[in-house]
Scaffold this motif. Structure first.
Motif, short mmCIF file in Angstrom:
data_model
loop_
_atom_site.label_atom_id
_atom_site.label_comp_id
_atom_site.label_asym_id
_atom_site.label_seq_id
_atom_site.Cartn_x
_atom_site.Cartn_y
_atom_site.Cartn_z
N PHE A 69 0.75 -1.39 0.43
CA PHE A 69 0.16 -0.17 -0.13
C PHE A 69 1.12 1.08 -0.05
O PHE A 69 0.71 1.91 -0.43
CB PHE A 69 -1.12 0.07 1.26
N ALA A 70 2.09 1.26 0.96
CA ALA A 70 3.13 2.81 1.24
C ALA A 70 3.47 3.03 -0.54
O ALA A 70 4.06 3.94 -0.87
CB ALA A 70 4.11 2.16 2.39
N GLU A 71 4.25 1.60 -1.16
CA GLU A 71 4.70 1.66 -1.86
C GLU A 71 3.90 2.23 -3.19
O GLU A 71 3.92 2.93 -4.07
CB GLU A 71 5.62 0.58 -2.19
N ARG B 240 2.56 0.57 12.80
CA ARG B 240 3.04 0.14 11.89
C ARG B 240 3.47 1.35 10.63
O ARG B 240 3.22 2.45 11.42
CB ARG B 240 2.33 -0.20 10.07
N VAL B 241 5.14 1.33 10.91
CA VAL B 241 5.96 2.85 10.12
C VAL B 241 6.03 2.45 8.23
O VAL B 241 7.03 1.47 8.90
CB VAL B 241 6.43 3.97 10.73
N ARG B 242 6.05 2.58 7.70
CA ARG B 242 7.05 1.96 6.84
C ARG B 242 6.92 3.25 6.14
O ARG B 242 7.31 4.46 5.71
CB ARG B 242 5.43 1.71 5.41
N ILE B 243 8.70 3.16 5.78
CA ILE B 243 9.60 4.92 4.64
C ILE B 243 9.65 4.20 3.44
O ILE B 243 10.60 2.96 3.89
CB ILE B 243 10.08 4.55 5.15
N VAL B 244 9.46 4.63 2.59
CA VAL B 244 9.42 4.75 0.67
C VAL B 244 10.27 5.57 0.12
O VAL B 244 9.84 6.93 0.62
CB VAL B 244 7.81 4.95 0.05
N THR B 245 11.33 5.06 -0.11
CA THR B 245 12.61 6.25 -1.09
C THR B 245 12.22 5.66 -2.63
O THR B 245 11.77 4.46 -2.69
CB THR B 245 13.46 6.02 -0.48
N PHE C 172 4.25 5.28 -5.31
CA PHE C 172 4.44 5.98 -6.76
C PHE C 172 3.05 6.45 -7.41
O PHE C 172 3.06 6.22 -9.02
CB PHE C 172 4.54 4.42 -7.60
N SER C 173 2.26 6.67 -6.64
CA SER C 173 1.06 7.25 -7.37
C SER C 173 0.44 8.31 -7.73
O SER C 173 0.05 9.20 -8.36
CB SER C 173 -0.53 6.34 -6.38
#
Length: 97
Positions: free
Chosen positions: A64-66, A91-96, A70-71
């Protein structure tokens, strides 16, 4: 699964998108100001998204985060960071890029 995820991707509200209504207006303004000062100094883009409990679950948060990253057309693929917080599932998610 991608189709289900894509249906739930919210529109970006700005540098701070609090869909779960966790932060006060003052807190949003403070984070927004900090993020904008980082942009001005480094040209690195930071977005923070706080999800509503209905948006995702533990198993699909990484996808979902990724997909969100990109969206959203505003995030630079070379200098962008998206920090996704899901308080309901802790939860935490970091996307680069």
């Amino acid at each position: 699964m991608r189709t289900e995820i894509s249906k739930n991707i919210p529109q970006v509200k700005g540098p701070v998108s609090d869909y779960g209504n966790v932060l006060t207006k003052e807190q949003i303004a403070e984070i927004d100001s900090l993020v904008r000062s980082i942009w001005a100094e480094t040209k690195n883009e930071i977005y923070v998204s706080i999800l509503d409990s209905s948006m995702t679950n533990t198993s699909d948060l990484p996808d979902f985060a990724e997909y969100m990253y990109f969206s959203w057309p505003y995030i630079s693929r070379q200098r962008g960071v998206l920090i996704v917080l899901a308080p309901a599932i802790r939860r935490v998610r970091i996307v680069t890029g």
